[in-house]
Design a protein around this motif. Structure first.
Motif, PDB file in Angstrom:
ATOM      1  N   HIS A 107       7.269   5.973   0.329  1.00 39.07           N
ATOM      2  CA  HIS A 107       6.891   5.076  -0.492  1.00 39.07           C
ATOM      3  C   HIS A 107       5.390   4.577  -1.342  1.00 39.07           C
ATOM      4  O   HIS A 107       4.288   4.195  -1.083  1.00 39.07           O
ATOM      5  CB  HIS A 107       6.905   3.897   0.304  1.00 39.07           C
ATOM      6  CG  HIS A 107       8.763   4.111   0.898  1.00 39.07           C
ATOM      7  ND1 HIS A 107       8.795   2.870   2.146  1.00 39.07           N
ATOM      8  CD2 HIS A 107       9.575   5.318   0.959  1.00 39.07           C
ATOM      9  CE1 HIS A 107      10.154   3.445   2.204  1.00 39.07           C
ATOM     10  NE2 HIS A 107      10.600   4.315   1.849  1.00 39.07           N
ATOM     11  N   ILE A 108       5.645   4.505  -2.774  1.00 40.78           N
ATOM     12  CA  ILE A 108       5.221   3.873  -3.828  1.00 40.78           C
ATOM     13  C   ILE A 108       5.668   3.427  -4.686  1.00 40.78           C
ATOM     14  O   ILE A 108       6.787   3.227  -4.952  1.00 40.78           O
ATOM     15  CB  ILE A 108       4.863   4.856  -4.719  1.00 40.78           C
ATOM     16  CG1 ILE A 108       5.405   6.079  -4.955  1.00 40.78           C
ATOM     17  CG2 ILE A 108       3.495   6.206  -3.149  1.00 40.78           C
ATOM     18  CD1 ILE A 108       5.695   7.120  -5.792  1.00 40.78           C
ATOM     19  N   PHE A 155      -3.428  11.001  -4.236  1.00 42.38           N
ATOM     20  CA  PHE A 155      -2.848   9.550  -3.421  1.00 42.38           C
ATOM     21  C   PHE A 155      -4.076   9.808  -2.510  1.00 42.38           C
ATOM     22  O   PHE A 155      -4.052  11.048  -1.816  1.00 42.38           O
ATOM     23  CB  PHE A 155      -1.403   9.416  -3.921  1.00 42.38           C
ATOM     24  CG  PHE A 155      -0.985   9.514  -4.689  1.00 42.38           C
ATOM     25  CD1 PHE A 155      -0.877   8.152  -5.134  1.00 42.38           C
ATOM     26  CD2 PHE A 155       0.294   9.862  -4.690  1.00 42.38           C
ATOM     27  CE1 PHE A 155       0.146   8.508  -6.503  1.00 42.38           C
ATOM     28  CE2 PHE A 155       1.045   9.512  -5.656  1.00 42.38           C
ATOM     29  CZ  PHE A 155       1.042   9.104  -6.926  1.00 42.38           C
ATOM     30  N   VAL A 164      -3.710   7.100   2.749  1.00 42.63           N
ATOM     31  CA  VAL A 164      -2.303   6.413   2.762  1.00 42.63           C
ATOM     32  C   VAL A 164      -2.028   6.608   3.552  1.00 42.63           C
ATOM     33  O   VAL A 164      -2.386   7.229   4.291  1.00 42.63           O
ATOM     34  CB  VAL A 164      -1.478   7.762   1.741  1.00 42.63           C
ATOM     35  CG1 VAL A 164       0.417   7.826   2.372  1.00 42.63           C
ATOM     36  CG2 VAL A 164      -1.514   8.171   0.533  1.00 42.63           C
ATOM     37  N   ASP A 215       2.298   4.100  -9.270  1.00 43.93           N
ATOM     38  CA  ASP A 215       2.397   4.316  -9.042  1.00 43.93           C
ATOM     39  C   ASP A 215       2.611   6.082  -9.420  1.00 43.93           C
ATOM     40  O   ASP A 215       2.700   7.276  -9.867  1.00 43.93           O
ATOM     41  CB  ASP A 215       1.976   4.780  -7.574  1.00 43.93           C
ATOM     42  CG  ASP A 215       0.885   4.351  -7.349  1.00 43.93           C
ATOM     43  OD1 ASP A 215      -0.152   4.277  -8.089  1.00 43.93           O
ATOM     44  OD2 ASP A 215       0.266   3.735  -5.950  1.00 43.93           O
ATOM     45  N   ASN A 253       0.475  -1.350   0.102  1.00 40.67           N
ATOM     46  CA  ASN A 253       0.279   0.128  -0.080  1.00 40.67           C
ATOM     47  C   ASN A 253       0.751   0.934  -0.315  1.00 40.67           C
ATOM     48  O   ASN A 253       1.890   1.291   0.695  1.00 40.67           O
ATOM     49  CB  ASN A 253      -0.735  -0.081   1.632  1.00 40.67           C
ATOM     50  CG  ASN A 253      -0.077   0.107   2.888  1.00 40.67           C
ATOM     51  OD1 ASN A 253       1.087  -0.318   2.380  1.00 40.67           O
ATOM     52  ND2 ASN A 253      -0.914   0.608   3.473  1.00 40.67           N
ATOM     53  N   ARG A 254       0.390   2.226  -0.300  1.00 34.68           N
ATOM     54  CA  ARG A 254       1.255   3.488  -0.273  1.00 34.68           C
ATOM     55  C   ARG A 254       1.413   3.955   1.264  1.00 34.68           C
ATOM     56  O   ARG A 254      -0.033   3.830   1.813  1.00 34.68           O
ATOM     57  CB  ARG A 254       0.179   4.543  -1.253  1.00 34.68           C
ATOM     58  CG  ARG A 254      -0.116   4.680  -2.470  1.00 34.68           C
ATOM     59  CD  ARG A 254      -1.240   5.133  -3.164  1.00 34.68           C
ATOM     60  NE  ARG A 254      -1.688   5.227  -4.142  1.00 34.68           N
ATOM     61  CZ  ARG A 254      -2.378   5.024  -4.790  1.00 34.68           C
ATOM     62  NH1 ARG A 254      -3.519   5.531  -4.615  1.00 34.68           N
ATOM     63  NH2 ARG A 254      -2.614   4.805  -6.416  1.00 34.68           N
ATOM     64  N   HIS A 255       2.175   4.444   1.981  1.00 32.44           N
ATOM     65  CA  HIS A 255       2.367   4.915   2.891  1.00 32.44           C
ATOM     66  C   HIS A 255       3.660   6.073   2.964  1.00 32.44           C
ATOM     67  O   HIS A 255       4.714   5.971   2.404  1.00 32.44           O
ATOM     68  CB  HIS A 255       2.467   3.111   3.818  1.00 32.44           C
ATOM     69  CG  HIS A 255       3.883   2.943   3.222  1.00 32.44           C
ATOM     70  ND1 HIS A 255       3.970   1.629   1.745  1.00 32.44           N
ATOM     71  CD2 HIS A 255       5.381   2.985   3.810  1.00 32.44           C
ATOM     72  CE1 HIS A 255       5.011   1.177   2.136  1.00 32.44           C
ATOM     73  NE2 HIS A 255       5.962   1.941   3.461  1.00 32.44           N
TER      74      HIS A 255
END
Length: 217
Positions: free
Chosen positions: A195-196, A179, A182, A200, A146-148
């Protein structure tokens, strides 16, 4: 002689990122780290893939303290039988092996990995890992991360955020993107970075060292 200001800025940001120098804050407040496909391994699986007593070889420190890219690369295969080669192993060793890929990679492998937080692999997709000395077939462990956003305790406090919160993030530029959802991950050992994955990053025209804007809900 004319100069392309945007190109020069991109080159400067890339060089600064390689040298671990914070980029300027003109375009946002969160630096970006683009995560390519990679593998985390248990000690047992390291030995299965590389041989008894084998130790991973650190190659390069990553942005998050204690994390590093290894010299070792492996091949992953799914039901399509179309291999993806030279997938980097990241250290240190983990309690459960995990393969992180992009949605584009999943089409090549013909697997259906869920979008998950790293480490949350229960019920995720299976994949086979091929090494020079052996093969490991994971019944579960293949995910799309996941985006984080990683934050230290001080950074989390400065943003007014805690571990597990969710925010939105705006990427400006020629391919302006928002996005949503996130995840914020706050820990004393973390360093500020979003982090992507490569899908993305390419869609939004972002690279390592790009800056994005955090938007609290």
């Amino acid at each position: 002689m004319a100069y392309d200001a945007s190109l020069i800025s991109e080159i400067v940001n890339r060089v600064m990122a390689e040298c671990n120098i914070p980029a300027s804050n003109n375009d946002g407040d969160i630096p970006v780290g683009v995560s390519n496909r990679h593998i985390h391994l248990t000690h047992e699986h390291v030995e299965t893939l590389f041989g008894k007593g084998y130790q991973l070889t650190p190659l390069k420190d990553l942005s998050q303290p204690g994390q590093y890219a290894c010299k070792e690369v492996l091949t992953i295969v799914g039901p399509s039988l179309r291999p993806i080669e030279n997938v980097r192993v990241l250290g240190p060793e983990r309690k459960a092996s995990q393969v992180e890929i992009s949605r584009t990679d999943s089409f090549t492998l013909k697997v259906k990995p869920p979008v998950r937080e790293s480490g949350d692999i229960k019920g995720s997709a299976g994949v086979t890992i091929i090494g020079p000395k052996g093969v490991v077939t994971l019944d579960e462990g293949c995910i799309i991360a996941n985006r984080h956003i990683h934050m230290s305790l001080d950074e989390g406090a400065a943003f007014g955020l805690k571990d597990g919160d969710y925010v939105d993030v705006e990427a400006k530029g020629a391919r302006r993107t928002m996005f949503y959802d996130v995840q914020v991950r706050v820990h004393k050992d973390f360093r500020l970075e979003m982090h992507i994955d490569t899908d993305d990053a390419n869609a939004a025209g972002l690279g390592n060292g790009s800056k994005v804007k955090l938007i609290k809900r």
